[in-house]
Write a protein that holds these residues in place. Structure first.
Motif, PDB file in Angstrom:
ATOM      1  N   UNK A 196      39.275  40.675  31.658  1.00 24.18           N
ATOM      2  CA  UNK A 196      38.752  40.580  30.292  1.00 24.18           C
ATOM      3  C   UNK A 196      39.746  41.000  29.214  1.00 24.18           C
ATOM      4  N   UNK A 197      40.603  41.981  29.521  1.00 23.68           N
ATOM      5  CA  UNK A 197      41.518  42.435  28.465  1.00 23.68           C
ATOM      6  C   UNK A 197      42.458  41.331  27.992  1.00 23.68           C
ATOM      7  N   UNK A 198      42.986  40.467  28.927  1.00 28.11           N
ATOM      8  CA  UNK A 198      43.829  39.359  28.442  1.00 28.11           C
ATOM      9  C   UNK A 198      43.070  38.387  27.518  1.00 28.11           C
ATOM     10  N   UNK A 199      41.727  38.434  27.598  1.00 27.67           N
ATOM     11  CA  UNK A 199      40.929  37.555  26.729  1.00 27.67           C
ATOM     12  C   UNK A 199      40.591  38.251  25.412  1.00 27.67           C
ATOM     13  N   UNK A 200      41.130  39.483  25.238  1.00 30.67           N
ATOM     14  CA  UNK A 200      40.924  40.201  23.969  1.00 30.67           C
ATOM     15  C   UNK A 200      39.622  40.979  23.897  1.00 30.67           C
ATOM     16  N   UNK A 201      38.983  41.240  25.041  1.00 25.68           N
ATOM     17  CA  UNK A 201      37.702  41.958  25.020  1.00 25.68           C
ATOM     18  C   UNK A 201      37.925  43.455  25.194  1.00 25.68           C
ATOM     19  N   UNK A 202      37.000  44.238  24.627  1.00 20.67           N
ATOM     20  CA  UNK A 202      37.080  45.706  24.683  1.00 20.67           C
ATOM     21  C   UNK A 202      36.104  46.239  25.722  1.00 20.67           C
ATOM     22  N   UNK A 203      36.610  47.057  26.673  1.00 19.85           N
ATOM     23  CA  UNK A 203      35.761  47.611  27.737  1.00 19.85           C
ATOM     24  C   UNK A 203      35.666  49.124  27.611  1.00 19.85           C
ATOM     25  N   UNK A 204      34.520  49.669  28.042  1.00 17.34           N
ATOM     26  CA  UNK A 204      34.356  51.130  28.091  1.00 17.34           C
ATOM     27  C   UNK A 204      33.842  51.537  29.469  1.00 17.34           C
ATOM     28  N   UNK A 232      35.943  31.068  25.825  1.00 14.35           N
ATOM     29  CA  UNK A 232      36.285  32.246  26.642  1.00 14.35           C
ATOM     30  C   UNK A 232      36.172  31.927  28.129  1.00 14.35           C
ATOM     31  N   UNK A 233      35.119  31.203  28.485  1.00 14.36           N
ATOM     32  CA  UNK A 233      34.890  30.871  29.892  1.00 14.36           C
ATOM     33  C   UNK A 233      36.027  30.008  30.430  1.00 14.36           C
ATOM     34  N   UNK A 234      36.454  29.026  29.628  1.00 13.28           N
ATOM     35  CA  UNK A 234      37.544  28.138  30.079  1.00 13.28           C
ATOM     36  C   UNK A 234      38.833  28.925  30.291  1.00 13.28           C
ATOM     37  N   UNK A 235      39.137  29.825  29.334  1.00 15.56           N
ATOM     38  CA  UNK A 235      40.355  30.635  29.481  1.00 15.56           C
ATOM     39  C   UNK A 235      40.280  31.522  30.718  1.00 15.56           C
ATOM     40  N   UNK A 236      39.082  32.052  30.977  1.00 17.68           N
ATOM     41  CA  UNK A 236      38.882  32.899  32.169  1.00 17.68           C
ATOM     42  C   UNK A 236      39.119  32.088  33.446  1.00 17.68           C
ATOM     43  N   UNK A 237      38.513  30.909  33.527  1.00 15.21           N
ATOM     44  CA  UNK A 237      38.654  30.076  34.736  1.00 15.21           C
ATOM     45  C   UNK A 237      40.113  29.652  34.944  1.00 15.21           C
ATOM     46  N   UNK A 238      40.815  29.396  33.833  1.00 11.80           N
ATOM     47  CA  UNK A 238      42.230  28.988  33.930  1.00 11.80           C
ATOM     48  C   UNK A 238      43.091  30.085  34.551  1.00 11.80           C
ATOM     49  N   UNK A 239      42.745  31.352  34.280  1.00 11.32           N
ATOM     50  CA  UNK A 239      43.597  32.445  34.789  1.00 11.32           C
ATOM     51  C   UNK A 239      43.262  32.824  36.233  1.00 11.32           C
ATOM     52  N   UNK A 240      42.138  32.323  36.783  1.00 11.04           N
ATOM     53  CA  UNK A 240      41.793  32.646  38.167  1.00 11.04           C
ATOM     54  C   UNK A 240      42.719  31.901  39.123  1.00 11.04           C
ATOM     55  N   UNK A 241      43.132  32.543  40.227  1.00 14.25           N
ATOM     56  CA  UNK A 241      44.044  31.871  41.164  1.00 14.25           C
ATOM     57  C   UNK A 241      43.282  30.965  42.153  1.00 14.25           C
ATOM     58  N   UNK A 242      41.980  30.746  41.913  1.00 10.31           N
ATOM     59  CA  UNK A 242      41.191  29.897  42.832  1.00 10.31           C
ATOM     60  C   UNK A 242      40.126  29.169  42.010  1.00 10.31           C
ATOM     61  N   UNK A 251      31.948  39.207  50.284  1.00  5.76           N
ATOM     62  CA  UNK A 251      33.093  38.336  50.002  1.00  5.76           C
ATOM     63  C   UNK A 251      32.746  36.958  49.477  1.00  5.76           C
ATOM     64  N   UNK A 252      31.466  36.734  49.084  1.00  4.49           N
ATOM     65  CA  UNK A 252      31.088  35.386  48.633  1.00  4.49           C
ATOM     66  C   UNK A 252      31.446  35.148  47.163  1.00  4.49           C
ATOM     67  N   UNK A 253      31.869  36.208  46.465  1.00  7.70           N
ATOM     68  CA  UNK A 253      32.329  36.024  45.087  1.00  7.70           C
ATOM     69  C   UNK A 253      31.252  36.247  44.032  1.00  7.70           C
ATOM     70  N   UNK A 254      30.415  37.265  44.221  1.00  3.05           N
ATOM     71  CA  UNK A 254      29.373  37.574  43.230  1.00  3.05           C
ATOM     72  C   UNK A 254      29.984  38.117  41.936  1.00  3.05           C
ATOM     73  N   UNK A 255      31.087  38.879  42.070  1.00  2.00           N
ATOM     74  CA  UNK A 255      31.661  39.527  40.880  1.00  2.00           C
ATOM     75  C   UNK A 255      32.138  38.491  39.878  1.00  2.00           C
ATOM     76  N   UNK A 256      32.704  37.399  40.362  1.00  2.00           N
ATOM     77  CA  UNK A 256      33.170  36.335  39.460  1.00  2.00           C
ATOM     78  C   UNK A 256      31.975  35.706  38.746  1.00  2.00           C
ATOM     79  N   UNK A 257      30.878  35.532  39.487  1.00  2.00           N
ATOM     80  CA  UNK A 257      29.649  34.980  38.882  1.00  2.00           C
ATOM     81  C   UNK A 257      29.155  35.927  37.782  1.00  2.00           C
ATOM     82  N   UNK A 258      29.190  37.242  38.058  1.00  2.00           N
ATOM     83  CA  UNK A 258      28.770  38.232  37.054  1.00  2.00           C
ATOM     84  C   UNK A 258      29.681  38.167  35.827  1.00  2.00           C
ATOM     85  N   UNK A 259      30.983  37.977  36.067  1.00  2.00           N
ATOM     86  CA  UNK A 259      31.937  37.899  34.956  1.00  2.00           C
ATOM     87  C   UNK A 259      31.625  36.684  34.077  1.00  2.00           C
TER      88      UNK A 259
END
Length: 691
Positions: A341-349, A257-267, A299-307
């Protein structure tokens, strides 16, 4: 043998059930509690001041003869008593008085009183001063002592607290206070024992150095300061210990999952992000609850770390909850995570206080059954009726907006009700190192100390309100050039209604002055759906200018916005201004922040705006903020009770932090000392729940 902790306040003369109940509001139940209700300052009543020497704002003792005593009928009835001495005269004014007082303060009586000089109709006045009629002679200069001033609650006055503390000091000889600090430590720092320190602070002897006492730097005060800082540190280590007494799910990293996530990031991740991701990866792999604070500048990118942390948890079969303090920030996280997350097939609420009825019931069912992998929302996520099937990780954004001991409540939401979830705490408010060591002693800390490549520095311009027309022209120019702008309204009043009203007036005014531009408005009184709709229109470029209150402080990300105007910046703290400035500079264009202040600026205001103009580094700014405003303001903890010290002053006493941090872990090996110190200094404010 009995101790002061065993003697109730009713042991003292004059303390019946009613006064005991009033004292309990100050958490004073025993004689030890009373002696640790410490003076927060002193008054110098050791000499009588000539009335002719007084200036506005002076505080002191005067003595004179009553020239006249009159009932004055103005807007409020008052008793006006005019005193004179050889140098001048002064008025004592009472808005609340009894017939006995009126009869006592008659012409010719000698009165000594203590108060603060204020302006009045009849010249200088003391309002409701403490006074004595026909007072005893003043003690000789060598015997006079400073008068302690205590924190009060309704129903108990200074003279009463002083007399109770004097009575309680009489018990100290027979019942010394238990000293929990090692003797070697006291010797190293040449500090007195606890009983001597307490006695001196309540009743400084005549020869005590007045200047040291007034500044809080006397060795007796410093002895108590050090113990208080230690008690705060120990209370946080107790929180950590109690959370970690439960096991956690070991969330082992599974790469797909992590690899697929990193592949879809534009950076690509920055080295700092990668380092923090590795810290978290190792923590999550342990069967011990992670307690980690991630600090990162705007702007240091904490959200990506959380993801990345969330994906490690989900790929190990656990659920994740992400909590943010405001709907607007939680909504921003929900949009980001859904996109990733949705492109990775995960369910969010999504869950906030405004989700009601069938929608809420369905969300709760999906969380309880484990059908949903991630829940994102406000503190509504941790209400009693919210259950998770296998909660393994809790991510809390902007932790300082929540009370510190809420972290204990999270223990019970863990998988199977007995495993504690891992906790990842994120903040975009860089915290000065000394403050982090003290306020977040229960957390391991990681810092994302670099910005992603391509982030442009923001030029900060400070100009007075008188140049408003130029600022409006600048907004027109930027928006006509295809860029977008923010206009932030701040008000000194706490009232949200007034803030929203000001924003509405400003938006209307800007619509009139900028007829070719589309202007949107966001404030705290809009419904979450309305806010989200305006934000979406701004993000998509449909709106040119967004007028907002400080609700846009964190989390809003619009790369095309290159200009932000902040009105009345002198009313905000540096950290908040830095957060607001971080709304721009997210795209390719050069970005600007205009701080439009009301003249004249105070020295403090000028220092703050100057610091912001000179630095883009959140940590430098945080240090400056701490220096100017103090820790309660910087952490935003005035509401939560954290860092509310009795005697310690963070700025003055920060030299103790390192010492206290070194002592605390070894003291954790002696639980009786730890619990006694925490109880002594934090009282009922710390409830650790069931272990």
């Amino acid at each position: 043998m009995a101790s002061l902790e065993d003697l109730p306040v009713t042991t003292l003369k004059g303390v019946g059930a009613a006064l005991a109940a009033t004292l309990a509001k100050l958490e004073i139940r025993t004689l030890q509690d009373l002696l640790f209700h410490l003076p927060h300052r002193y008054e110098d009543r050791t000499r009588i001041l000539p009335m002719g020497s007084l200036r506005l704002g002076d505080t002191g003792v005067v003595e004179g003869t009553v020239m006249r005593s009159d009932m004055v009928m103005g807007r409020r009835r008052s008793l006006q008593v005019t005193l004179r001495d050889d140098t001048g005269f002064l008025v004592m004014r009472f808005f609340h008085f009894s017939a006995a007082q009126k009869n006592q303060l008659t012409e010719g009586a000698t009165v000594r009183c203590y108060g603060e000089v204020r302006p009045g109709k009849a010249g200088f006045e003391f309002y409701h001063p403490e006074y004595q009629v026909n007072p005893p002679p003043m003690p000789p200069p060598g015997e006079a002592t400073l008068t302690p001033v205590y924190p009060l609650t309704e129903g108990v006055q200074q003279p009463r607290v002083r007399s109770l503390c004097r009575q309680a000091l009489g018990y100290l000889q027979r019942y010394p206070i238990r000293d929990w600090l090692p003797g070697s430590l006291l010797a190293d720092y040449q500090l007195p024992d606890i009983s001597s320190a307490v006695a001196l602070v309540h009743a400084p002897p005549a020869d005590a150095p007045v200047n040291l006492l007034m500044e809080g730097c006397h060795p007796a005060q410093q002895r108590l300061v050090m113990e208080e800082l230690l008690a705060h540190q120990l209370s946080l280590l107790l929180v950590r210990q109690q959370i970690q007494q439960r096991q956690a799910l070991a969330l082992l990293p599974r790469g797909e999952l992590t690899e697929r996530f990193l592949d879809q990031l534009p950076f690509r991740l920055t080295p700092a992000q990668s380092r923090v991701v590795e810290d978290i990866r190792q923590d999550l792999s342990q069967p011990l609850p992670m307690l980690r604070l991630v600090q990162g500048d705007v702007g240091s990118g904490k959200t990506v770390v959380a993801a990345m942390a969330a994906l490690q948890a989900v790929s190990s079969g656990a659920q994740v909850a992400l909590m943010a303090p405001t709907e607007i920030l939680a909504e921003q996280h929900f949009q980001n995570f859904r996109q990733w997350m949705e492109p990775l097939g995960l369910e969010l609420e999504w869950l906030s206080g405004k989700v009601k009825g069938k929608a809420r019931t369905r969300t709760l069912e999906r969380l309880a059954s484990g059908e949903a992998n991630l829940a994102i929302g406000t503190h509504a996520l941790f209400q009693e009726d919210v259950h998770f099937e296998r909660l393994g990780l809790v991510i809390v954004d902007e932790q300082h907006r929540f009370g510190v001991h809420q972290r204990l409540a999270l223990r019970d939401k863990g998988a199977e009700g007995r495993l504690a979830p891992h906790q990842l705490i994120m903040t975009a408010t860089p915290i000065p190192r000394t403050l982090a060591m003290s306020a977040y002693a229960d957390l391991d800390t990681s810092v994302i100390d670099e910005l992603p490549p391509g982030r442009k520095p923001i030029e900060t311009i400070v100009i007075p309100e008188a140049r408003r027309d130029e600022v409006v022209d600048r907004v027109r120019e930027a928006c006509q050039g295809g860029r977008q702008a923010y206009w932030v309204c701040t008000l000194i009043e706490e009232s949200e209604a007034l803030q929203c009203q000001a924003a509405e007036v400003t938006a209307e005014n800007l619509r009139e002055r900028l007829p070719g531009l589309k202007v949107g408005l966001v404030h705290g009184r809009l419904k979450a759906t309305e806010k989200a709709e305006v934000m979406d229109r701004f993000k998509s470029g449909e709106l040119d200018l967004l007028v907002a209150t400080t609700v846009i402080e964190v989390g809003v990300d619009v790369p095309n916005a290159s200009l932000i105007i902040i009105e009345n910046p002198e009313r905000l703290g540096l950290a908040q201004l830095h957060q607001l400035r971080g709304r721009v500079g997210r795209g390719e264009e050069a970005s600007f922040c205009v701080l439009m202040y009301q003249a004249p600026l105070s020295q403090n205001g000028r220092a703050r705006l100057q610091a912001l103009r000179e630095s883009q580094d959140g940590f430098v700014i945080a240090e400056k903020d701490l220096e100017i405003r103090g820790p309660g303001e910087v952490l935003g903890t005035r509401q939560t009770g954290m860092m509310q010290f009795r005697l310690a002053d963070f700025e003055r006493d920060r030299g103790w932090i390192e010492t206290v941090r070194e002592i605390a872990p070894s003291m954790m090996a002696t639980p009786p000392a730890v619990h006694a110190l925490v109880r002594r200094w934090l009282g009922e404010r710390v409830r650790y729940g069931d272990v």
